[in-house]
Design a protein around this motif. Structure first.
Motif, PDB file in Angstrom:
ATOM      1  N   LYS A  13     -77.732  -9.508  10.146  1.00 10.96           N
ATOM      2  CA  LYS A  13     -78.687  -8.367   9.665  1.00 10.96           C
ATOM      3  C   LYS A  13     -79.326  -8.130  10.913  1.00 10.96           C
ATOM      4  CE  LYS A  13     -78.017  -7.040   5.424  1.00 10.96           C
ATOM      5  NZ  LYS A  13     -77.651  -5.449   4.997  1.00 10.96           N
ATOM      6  N   VAL A  19     -82.129  -8.199   2.482  1.00  7.59           N
ATOM      7  CA  VAL A  19     -80.873  -8.755   2.457  1.00  7.59           C
ATOM      8  C   VAL A  19     -80.782  -9.283   1.036  1.00  7.59           C
ATOM      9  CG1 VAL A  19     -81.481 -11.063   3.302  1.00  7.59           C
ATOM     10  CG2 VAL A  19     -78.973 -10.441   3.466  1.00  7.59           C
ATOM     11  N   SER A  86     -83.150 -16.690  10.128  1.00  6.30           N
ATOM     12  CA  SER A  86     -81.562 -17.070  10.431  1.00  6.30           C
ATOM     13  C   SER A  86     -81.414 -18.303   9.955  1.00  6.30           C
ATOM     14  CB  SER A  86     -81.189 -16.864  11.871  1.00  6.30           C
ATOM     15  OG  SER A  86     -81.459 -15.553  12.261  1.00  6.30           O
ATOM     16  N   THR A 110     -74.422 -19.324   2.422  1.00  9.71           N
ATOM     17  CA  THR A 110     -74.360 -18.031   2.831  1.00  9.71           C
ATOM     18  C   THR A 110     -74.937 -18.301   4.259  1.00  9.71           C
ATOM     19  OG1 THR A 110     -74.303 -16.674   1.015  1.00  9.71           O
ATOM     20  CG2 THR A 110     -75.127 -15.511   2.958  1.00  9.71           C
ATOM     21  N   LEU A 112     -76.684 -16.552   7.217  1.00 11.05           N
ATOM     22  CA  LEU A 112     -77.288 -15.362   7.572  1.00 11.05           C
ATOM     23  C   LEU A 112     -77.831 -15.483   9.073  1.00 11.05           C
ATOM     24  CD1 LEU A 112     -78.767 -12.600   6.937  1.00 11.05           C
ATOM     25  CD2 LEU A 112     -80.679 -14.035   6.308  1.00 11.05           C
TER      26      LEU A 112
END
Lengths: 115, 115
Positions: A13, A19, A86, A110, A112
């Protein structure tokens, strides 16, 4: 039994975007917790959901919000993304009353990345 | 505020020898401690736990020792095997109402068991 599942596996992103991450708990579990694991660090507790309500919260800003659905699945939402967001986001599920034992199962996470 | 600390980022041990991973904590309210193991691309998996009313808990090759006065716990793996190579996280819990537990994790120790 599929265990705890999370989607998506990876996500990229841009700063300022929003998100949504998703988690399905292990069968029979009713409590979902979310953690943020930055590179080289241990998981940091974000919040925990039970009966569709946030029950515990860690030291994270209001940009981090969540939701739990009647089927016990959960979402983590992060608004106004920063580069520092992040991380690997981990979901863990448990059965109320047993979270202090071995009965907390983690999903694969996940990843990111905020650019 | 890092309430659970793992001061050794990495540890290298020969196969068959003992691995000792250490963990320190600062919050005297913690009453339950756990060790998790994490392989790359997977979520942490529970390994062994200990309640604050005990000073030792053993499960096969894994033993956890708790020294409450020193606020220190350690994980012993004997004998170490190459498959034990992973990142090990120490985690702690404080008692909460209705067991809405918030886990506090250390930053992890990467164990490498050499064949």
């Amino acid at each position: 039994d599929a265990g705890v599942t999370q989607s998506p596996t990876h996500l990229i992103k841009t700063r300022g975007q929003q998100v949504t991450l998703r988690c399905s708990p292990k069968s029979g579990h009713d409590t979902v917790s979310w953690y943020q694991q930055a590179l080289g660090q241990g998981p940091q507790f974000i919040f925990q959901y039970y009966e569709e309500e946030e029950r515990q919260r860690g030291n994270f800003p209001d940009r981090f919000s969540g939701h739990q659905f009647p089927n016990y699945s959960s979402e983590l939402n992060v608004n106004a993304l920063l580069l520092g967001d992040s991380a690997l986001y981990l979901c863990a599920s448990s059965k109320l009353g047993l979270a202090g034992t071995s009965e907390q199962y983690f999903g694969p996470g996940t990843r990111l990345t905020v650019t | 505020d890092q309430q659970v600390k793992q001061n050794s980022p990495s540890l290298s041990v020969q196969e068959g020898r003992i691995s000792i991973l250490n963990c320190d904590y600062t919050n005297s309210m913690f009453d339950y401690f756990l060790w998790y193991k994490k392989y790359p691309a997977e979520g942490p998996t529970f390994l062994i736990s200990i309640s604050s009313i005990k000073d030792k808990n053993e499960d096969g090759r894994f033993t956890v020792f708790l020294n409450k006065s020193a606020k220190h716990l350690s994980l012993h793996i004997v004998p170490s095997q190459p498959g034990d190579s992973a990142v090990y996280f120490c985690a702690a819990l404080a008692p909460t109402l209705y067991n809405f537990n918030k886990f506090y994790f250390g930053s992890g120790t990467k164990l490498n068991v050499k064949p």
